[in-house]
Scaffold this motif. Structure first.
Motif, PDB file in Angstrom:
ATOM      1  N   ALA A 149      39.522  39.255  66.986  1.00 18.88           N
ATOM      2  CA  ALA A 149      38.797  40.157  66.084  1.00 18.88           C
ATOM      3  C   ALA A 149      37.531  40.679  66.743  1.00 18.88           C
ATOM      4  O   ALA A 149      37.185  41.865  66.599  1.00 18.88           O
ATOM      5  CB  ALA A 149      38.468  39.434  64.778  1.00 18.88           C
ATOM      6  N   TRP A 150      36.845  39.824  67.467  1.00 21.56           N
ATOM      7  CA  TRP A 150      35.595  40.193  68.156  1.00 21.56           C
ATOM      8  C   TRP A 150      35.862  41.262  69.208  1.00 21.56           C
ATOM      9  O   TRP A 150      35.127  42.254  69.320  1.00 21.56           O
ATOM     10  CB  TRP A 150      35.000  38.944  68.788  1.00 21.56           C
ATOM     11  CG  TRP A 150      33.654  39.084  69.430  1.00 21.56           C
ATOM     12  CD1 TRP A 150      32.444  38.858  68.863  1.00 21.56           C
ATOM     13  CD2 TRP A 150      33.390  39.436  70.812  1.00 21.56           C
ATOM     14  NE1 TRP A 150      31.441  39.046  69.785  1.00 21.56           N
ATOM     15  CE2 TRP A 150      31.989  39.405  70.975  1.00 21.56           C
ATOM     16  CE3 TRP A 150      34.196  39.769  71.892  1.00 21.56           C
ATOM     17  CZ2 TRP A 150      31.372  39.692  72.193  1.00 21.56           C
ATOM     18  CZ3 TRP A 150      33.591  40.071  73.107  1.00 21.56           C
ATOM     19  CH2 TRP A 150      32.192  40.030  73.246  1.00 21.56           C
ATOM     20  N   ALA A 151      36.902  41.063  70.004  1.00 18.90           N
ATOM     21  CA  ALA A 151      37.204  42.010  71.077  1.00 18.90           C
ATOM     22  C   ALA A 151      37.577  43.386  70.532  1.00 18.90           C
ATOM     23  O   ALA A 151      37.337  44.406  71.189  1.00 18.90           O
ATOM     24  CB  ALA A 151      38.340  41.464  71.948  1.00 18.90           C
ATOM     25  N   ALA A 152      38.171  43.413  69.326  1.00 20.47           N
ATOM     26  CA  ALA A 152      38.604  44.685  68.735  1.00 20.47           C
ATOM     27  C   ALA A 152      37.543  45.333  67.865  1.00 20.47           C
ATOM     28  O   ALA A 152      37.714  46.482  67.441  1.00 20.47           O
ATOM     29  CB  ALA A 152      39.872  44.452  67.907  1.00 20.47           C
ATOM     30  N   ALA A 153      36.454  44.624  67.582  1.00 21.61           N
ATOM     31  CA  ALA A 153      35.429  45.151  66.677  1.00 21.61           C
ATOM     32  C   ALA A 153      34.700  46.339  67.307  1.00 21.61           C
ATOM     33  O   ALA A 153      34.416  46.333  68.514  1.00 21.61           O
ATOM     34  CB  ALA A 153      34.422  44.059  66.325  1.00 21.61           C
ATOM     35  N   PRO A 154      34.375  47.359  66.529  1.00 24.44           N
ATOM     36  CA  PRO A 154      33.626  48.498  67.069  1.00 24.44           C
ATOM     37  C   PRO A 154      32.214  48.073  67.461  1.00 24.44           C
ATOM     38  O   PRO A 154      31.651  47.135  66.901  1.00 24.44           O
ATOM     39  CB  PRO A 154      33.608  49.501  65.912  1.00 24.44           C
ATOM     40  CG  PRO A 154      33.808  48.673  64.685  1.00 24.44           C
ATOM     41  CD  PRO A 154      34.693  47.535  65.087  1.00 24.44           C
ATOM     42  N   ARG A 155      31.670  48.755  68.437  1.00 24.72           N
ATOM     43  CA  ARG A 155      30.324  48.459  68.921  1.00 24.72           C
ATOM     44  C   ARG A 155      29.401  49.634  68.593  1.00 24.72           C
ATOM     45  O   ARG A 155      29.790  50.789  68.717  1.00 24.72           O
ATOM     46  CB  ARG A 155      30.327  48.253  70.439  1.00 24.72           C
ATOM     47  CG  ARG A 155      31.290  47.173  70.941  1.00 24.72           C
ATOM     48  CD  ARG A 155      30.741  45.790  70.686  1.00 24.72           C
ATOM     49  NE  ARG A 155      31.519  44.775  71.388  1.00 24.72           N
ATOM     50  CZ  ARG A 155      32.446  44.012  70.833  1.00 24.72           C
ATOM     51  NH1 ARG A 155      32.729  44.167  69.539  1.00 24.72           N
ATOM     52  NH2 ARG A 155      33.097  43.112  71.536  1.00 24.72           N
TER      53      ARG A 155
END
Length: 429
Positions: A149-155
């Motif tokens: 989930a972290w890797a796919a979260a928008p920044r």
């Protein structure tokens, strides 16, 4: 023109600081740091972190002055001091970085009682602690699904340093606090945003690409970024670092672990006090063994080397942290809270999320999906310090023992007279 108070807490930087950017967008800014006497009297106020904080504040002050402003320093209660400055300057809003510790939540509640528009901004983690939630839960309890989930979260976008900062006239800047305490580690790293950005640039240029190969080599000082204390004090933006290192998954995964522990601590504020997952462990009591472990004289060289590095630098290699923690909890059978308190005292990067989170992971009471995992210190030493260089550096009394023999000094024909035999373990091993 509106005036805003920018309350610096654990975000002691100008670059990519969303709270500061929002304050600057409104007009005049009062950059405020409050020397909270409650914090200075608490268990987190220890010589190494106070020295690192002093460096960070001096660097922040110089950076603000270079942009036409100054660091306004006050001593006392943050809400009371912010209220006084608001009255003095006519400020109508206050900006600060998000923080989910118990203390930070109490501070925020007091600030929101002021006649100010208080806004909390991201910045302490890559992904804010409450942004990622599993279906049917308030936080992730296992790292792997969190990582996905972290890797796919928008920044959000990385913010530039403000070119100029407009400070209201007539403000007394205050005195920088005297944070010197006896007992600072002689090899403690320098704090502050300037040093953090220097280290980050060097790491991104000549380190991160080989991290997966060097991260567990105990004697390699350049095998890890050495940025943990700078992240802890907010001298460096974790988001900026994650974005810059995004092509190197082994390293960004470690930044995700940092965020993971922060979201666990936000949901379980007693992480530093109570077992996250009680497993009925019966810890034993042995003050002599605990003292020997703290002082680096257990007779197990790889453990003692780690503990001596900790005392000398206020830092310990991550692999050594796991080895020393496993030895304390698994081999000696001592409560992880003893180890947490020792690390809390010495580590410049020790905080209320990652330090206890990692200790509980090793002890089997935290988020490890293999709670019975044990690290054999001799096998770990042979694997991650094959030529004995790490042991030789921190245990000079064993310098005469070549290679792996330094990991087992009690088994040599010529045992060193000034190095103790290994402690007797409770299981007789």
């Amino acid at each position: 023109m509106n005036t805003s108070i920018m309350l610096f807490t654990r975000d002691l930087r100008l670059h990519d600081n969303p709270a500061l950017a929002a304050a600057c967008a409104g007009g005049d800014v009062v950059p405020l740091f409050v020397v909270d006497r409650g914090i200075l009297a608490g268990p987190m106020a220890v010589p190494n972190r106070l020295r690192f904080l002093a460096d960070a504040l001096a660097d922040l002050q110089a950076s603000l002055r270079g942009r036409g402003a100054d660091l306004i320093v006050r001593a006392g209660d943050p809400a009371e001091e912010a209220g006084r400055l608001a009255h003095e300057t006519g400020a109508t809003s206050l900006h600060l970085a998000d923080d989910r510790s118990r203390y930070a939540l109490r501070r925020l509640a007091a600030l929101r009682d002021l006649p100010l528009d208080v806004t909390v901004h991201p910045g302490a983690t890559v992904v804010p602690s409450g942004d990622l939630r599993p279906t049917g839960g308030d936080h992730y309890k296992v790292f792997t699904p969190y990582w996905r989930a972290w890797a796919a979260a928008p920044r959000r976008g990385v913010l530039r340093t403000p070119r100029t900062i407009s400070l209201p006239g007539g403000l007394y800047p205050g005195e920088m606090p005297d944070l010197e305490r006896p007992g600072v580690s002689p090899g403690l790293a320098k704090g502050g945003e300037t040093e953090a950005r220097r280290l980050m640039k060097a790491w991104l240029s000549h380190g991160v690409d080989s991290y997966d190969d060097t991260r567990d080599v105990l004697a390699d000082d350049k095998g890890t970024s050495r940025l943990s204390a700078h992240l802890r004090f907010g001298c460096l933006s974790p988001l900026e670092l994650a974005v810059a290192a995004s092509a190197y998954e082994p390293y960004t995964r470690q930044l995700a672990w940092r965020d993971f522990h922060h979201q666990v601590a936000a949901a379980f504020p007693d992480l530093a006090r109570r077992d996250y997952r009680p497993r009925g462990k019966g810890w034993r009591s042995d003050d002599d063994a605990l003292k020997a472990w703290e002082e680096g004289r257990t007779g197990v060289p790889i453990v003692d080397a780690g503990m001596r590095q900790l005392r000398h630098e206020g830092f310990m290699h991550n692999r050594a942290r796991m080895i020393t923690a496993s030895y304390l909890t698994r081999d000696l059978g001592l409560d992880w809270r003893h180890g947490y308190r020792c690390f809390r005292y010495w580590l410049a990067d020790g905080d209320l999320a990652n330090n206890p989170g990692n200790w509980q992971w090793v002890a089997g009471t935290g988020n490890d999906t293999r709670p019975n995992r044990t690290m054999n210190p001799l096998r770990q030493a042979d694997r991650h310090d094959p030529d004995g260089a790490y042991v030789h550096r921190w245990l000079p009394e064993l310098a005469g023992l070549p290679g792996k023999a330094a990991h087992r000094p009690w088994g040599t024909l010529d045992e060193p007279a000034d190095y103790p035999p290994p402690l007797t373990l409770p299981n007789g091993a």
